[in-house]
Design a protein around this motif. Structure first.
Motif, PDB file in Angstrom:
ATOM      1  N   HIS A  74     -27.378  15.152  22.484  1.00 25.37           N
ATOM      2  CA  HIS A  74     -26.504  14.465  23.428  1.00 25.37           C
ATOM      3  C   HIS A  74     -25.260  15.285  23.746  1.00 25.37           C
ATOM      4  N   VAL A  75     -24.625  15.837  22.717  1.00 25.59           N
ATOM      5  CA  VAL A  75     -23.371  16.573  22.920  1.00 25.59           C
ATOM      6  C   VAL A  75     -23.568  17.773  23.848  1.00 25.59           C
ATOM      7  N   PHE A  76     -24.700  18.458  23.708  1.00 23.32           N
ATOM      8  CA  PHE A  76     -24.896  19.718  24.430  1.00 23.32           C
ATOM      9  C   PHE A  76     -25.797  19.590  25.654  1.00 23.32           C
ATOM     10  N   GLU A  77     -26.206  18.371  26.012  1.00 22.84           N
ATOM     11  CA  GLU A  77     -27.102  18.210  27.151  1.00 22.84           C
ATOM     12  C   GLU A  77     -26.484  18.725  28.446  1.00 22.84           C
ATOM     13  N   ALA A  78     -25.231  18.397  28.726  1.00 15.51           N
ATOM     14  CA  ALA A  78     -24.604  18.833  29.977  1.00 15.51           C
ATOM     15  C   ALA A  78     -24.555  20.356  30.053  1.00 15.51           C
ATOM     16  N   ALA A  79     -24.221  20.992  28.935  1.00 11.42           N
ATOM     17  CA  ALA A  79     -24.182  22.459  28.901  1.00 11.42           C
ATOM     18  C   ALA A  79     -25.579  23.046  29.068  1.00 11.42           C
ATOM     19  N   LEU A  80     -26.556  22.434  28.404  1.00  7.55           N
ATOM     20  CA  LEU A  80     -27.930  22.915  28.506  1.00  7.55           C
ATOM     21  C   LEU A  80     -28.442  22.781  29.937  1.00  7.55           C
ATOM     22  N   ARG A  81     -28.122  21.675  30.576  1.00 11.34           N
ATOM     23  CA  ARG A  81     -28.551  21.474  31.961  1.00 11.34           C
ATOM     24  C   ARG A  81     -27.920  22.520  32.870  1.00 11.34           C
ATOM     25  N   ASP A  82     -26.642  22.802  32.682  1.00 12.51           N
ATOM     26  CA  ASP A  82     -25.981  23.834  33.482  1.00 12.51           C
ATOM     27  C   ASP A  82     -26.631  25.196  33.280  1.00 12.51           C
ATOM     28  N   TYR A  83     -27.035  25.473  32.056  1.00 17.66           N
ATOM     29  CA  TYR A  83     -27.587  26.783  31.717  1.00 17.66           C
ATOM     30  C   TYR A  83     -29.020  26.959  32.201  1.00 17.66           C
ATOM     31  N   ALA A 118     -18.298   8.914  19.322  1.00 20.02           N
ATOM     32  CA  ALA A 118     -18.403   8.117  18.094  1.00 20.02           C
ATOM     33  C   ALA A 118     -19.438   6.991  18.205  1.00 20.02           C
ATOM     34  N   GLU A 119     -19.490   6.287  19.342  1.00 17.31           N
ATOM     35  CA  GLU A 119     -20.422   5.164  19.449  1.00 17.31           C
ATOM     36  C   GLU A 119     -21.874   5.627  19.517  1.00 17.31           C
ATOM     37  N   ILE A 120     -22.126   6.708  20.250  1.00 14.99           N
ATOM     38  CA  ILE A 120     -23.486   7.242  20.296  1.00 14.99           C
ATOM     39  C   ILE A 120     -23.894   7.740  18.912  1.00 14.99           C
ATOM     40  N   PHE A 121     -22.982   8.413  18.221  1.00 15.56           N
ATOM     41  CA  PHE A 121     -23.274   8.890  16.868  1.00 15.56           C
ATOM     42  C   PHE A 121     -23.542   7.718  15.925  1.00 15.56           C
ATOM     43  N   ALA A 122     -22.778   6.646  16.088  1.00 15.13           N
ATOM     44  CA  ALA A 122     -22.959   5.480  15.218  1.00 15.13           C
ATOM     45  C   ALA A 122     -24.344   4.875  15.403  1.00 15.13           C
ATOM     46  N   GLY A 123     -24.822   4.833  16.642  1.00 19.07           N
ATOM     47  CA  GLY A 123     -26.164   4.313  16.894  1.00 19.07           C
ATOM     48  C   GLY A 123     -27.232   5.144  16.207  1.00 19.07           C
ATOM     49  N   ILE A 124     -27.049   6.465  16.217  1.00 18.62           N
ATOM     50  CA  ILE A 124     -27.998   7.345  15.531  1.00 18.62           C
ATOM     51  C   ILE A 124     -27.887   7.165  14.024  1.00 18.62           C
ATOM     52  N   ASP A 125     -26.665   7.055  13.516  1.00 15.06           N
ATOM     53  CA  ASP A 125     -26.458   6.873  12.075  1.00 15.06           C
ATOM     54  C   ASP A 125     -27.143   5.616  11.550  1.00 15.06           C
ATOM     55  N   GLN A 126     -27.260   4.588  12.395  1.00 16.15           N
ATOM     56  CA  GLN A 126     -27.839   3.317  11.970  1.00 16.15           C
ATOM     57  C   GLN A 126     -29.370   3.346  11.905  1.00 16.15           C
ATOM     58  N   CYS A 127     -29.986   4.391  12.425  1.00 15.64           N
ATOM     59  CA  CYS A 127     -31.450   4.488  12.390  1.00 15.64           C
ATOM     60  C   CYS A 127     -31.916   4.651  10.944  1.00 15.64           C
ATOM     61  N   GLN A 128     -32.813   3.784  10.511  1.00 12.66           N
ATOM     62  CA  GLN A 128     -33.246   3.767   9.118  1.00 12.66           C
ATOM     63  C   GLN A 128     -34.526   4.556   8.859  1.00 12.66           C
ATOM     64  N   ASP A 129     -35.185   5.014   9.902  1.00 16.88           N
ATOM     65  CA  ASP A 129     -36.406   5.807   9.711  1.00 16.88           C
ATOM     66  C   ASP A 129     -36.617   6.699  10.928  1.00 16.88           C
ATOM     67  N   TYR A 130     -37.625   7.568  10.841  1.00 18.12           N
ATOM     68  CA  TYR A 130     -37.892   8.528  11.912  1.00 18.12           C
ATOM     69  C   TYR A 130     -38.295   7.829  13.211  1.00 18.12           C
ATOM     70  N   ARG A 131     -39.038   6.745  13.098  1.00 22.49           N
ATOM     71  CA  ARG A 131     -39.465   6.024  14.298  1.00 22.49           C
ATOM     72  C   ARG A 131     -38.273   5.514  15.085  1.00 22.49           C
ATOM     73  N   HIS A 196     -17.836  16.669  27.119  1.00 24.24           N
ATOM     74  CA  HIS A 196     -19.119  17.336  26.911  1.00 24.24           C
ATOM     75  C   HIS A 196     -18.868  18.779  26.494  1.00 24.24           C
ATOM     76  N   ALA A 197     -19.791  19.336  25.752  1.00 22.70           N
ATOM     77  CA  ALA A 197     -19.699  20.743  25.385  1.00 22.70           C
ATOM     78  C   ALA A 197     -19.924  21.628  26.610  1.00 22.70           C
ATOM     79  N   THR A 198     -19.407  22.835  26.556  1.00 26.25           N
ATOM     80  CA  THR A 198     -19.582  23.820  27.625  1.00 26.25           C
ATOM     81  C   THR A 198     -20.705  24.788  27.266  1.00 26.25           C
ATOM     82  N   ILE A 199     -21.063  25.637  28.217  1.00 27.41           N
ATOM     83  CA  ILE A 199     -22.083  26.652  27.939  1.00 27.41           C
ATOM     84  C   ILE A 199     -21.612  27.596  26.829  1.00 27.41           C
ATOM     85  N   ARG A 200     -20.333  27.921  26.825  1.00 28.80           N
ATOM     86  CA  ARG A 200     -19.805  28.775  25.754  1.00 28.80           C
ATOM     87  C   ARG A 200     -19.951  28.073  24.398  1.00 28.80           C
ATOM     88  N   ASP A 201     -19.637  26.778  24.358  1.00 24.55           N
ATOM     89  CA  ASP A 201     -19.818  26.008  23.121  1.00 24.55           C
ATOM     90  C   ASP A 201     -21.279  26.046  22.675  1.00 24.55           C
TER      91      ASP A 201
END
Length: 229
Positions: A74-83, A118-131, A196-201
């Motif tokens: 999620h953090v690097f999607e905008a940079a990846l799309r630009d690249y 923080a909120e997106i990360f919290a949603g991922i943190d709450q996942c209890q299994d791979y599914r 969002h992260a940049t291409i340099r990031d």
């Protein structure tokens, strides 16, 4: 043969499993030498490259490592799309994960610059299994980063087709470095960022991920063209 069109046959090439200690770059160069010597290859814009990554032989990423990769996506999607080249910015069969994700994640992603990660990360943190992680990250095989492999790998589906060995080596290193960095929780530093992260990031992040992998990844990343396409 079935599938012939304009004199060409559709072909998918799958490599053997390589380990970070292998001379995988040398093997890629041998492959392209054989292709160039014996075949005429017509690569179309809808062709793509998939990179399957696991932490070691017969192992899969831990739940926490997988969460780290999910956050990085999620953090690097905008940079990846630009690249990415134009044809791989929004490909049908490698859709950016936030666009496949539940609507609540899409909304948080779209307004990240008025909030933080923080909120997106919290949603991922709450996942209890791979599914649950797979569902949180889109839940289908046509996402840019696929978390639902039955083999325990994470699959990077976004790269374009590789016209030569140098291109293929670069995109493999990019995918492996990205997943490695994510699994080491390097994206966690972005939790409270409102940007969002940049291409340099992105470049620095991938380089961090490649550092533990040793000499076989030396000079694998191209140093040019780290810019918006």
């Amino acid at each position: 043969m079935d599938g012939c069109k304009d004199g060409y046959y559709p072909v998918e090439i799958a490599s053997i499993i390589f380990h970070s200690s292998d001379d995988w770059q040398g093997e890629v160069q041998k492959l392209y030498q054989a292709l160039d010597t014996n075949w005429h290859i017509n690569i179309r814009s809808r062709c793509g490259l998939h990179v399957h990554v696991a932490p070691a032989k017969n192992m899969k990423f831990t739940l926490d490592q997988t969460k780290g990769v999910a956050k990085a996506v999620h953090v690097f999607e905008a940079a990846l799309r630009d690249y990415m080249p134009r044809e791989r910015k929004d490909p049908r069969y490698a859709t950016p994960n936030h666009r496949c994700a539940p609507e609540s994640v899409q909304q948080l992603y779209n307004y990240i610059e008025s909030s933080t990660w923080a909120e997106i990360f919290a949603g991922i943190d709450q996942c209890q299994d791979y599914r649950k992680i797979h569902e949180e990250m889109g839940g289908n095989k046509d996402c840019s980063m696929f978390f639902g492999s039955r083999h325990g790998t994470i699959k990077f589906r976004r790269p374009p087709s590789a016209v030569n060995a140098r291109h293929l080596i670069h995109w493999v290193a990019l995918g492996v470095g990205f997943i490695s960095a994510g699994s080491h929780q390097y994206a966690e530093d972005w939790r409270l960022h409102p940007t969002h992260a940049t291409i340099r990031d992105l470049k620095v992040f991938i380089e961090w991920g490649l550092l533990p992998l040793g000499a076989s990844f030396a000079n694998a990343l191209r140093t040019d063209e780290w810019r918006k396409h």
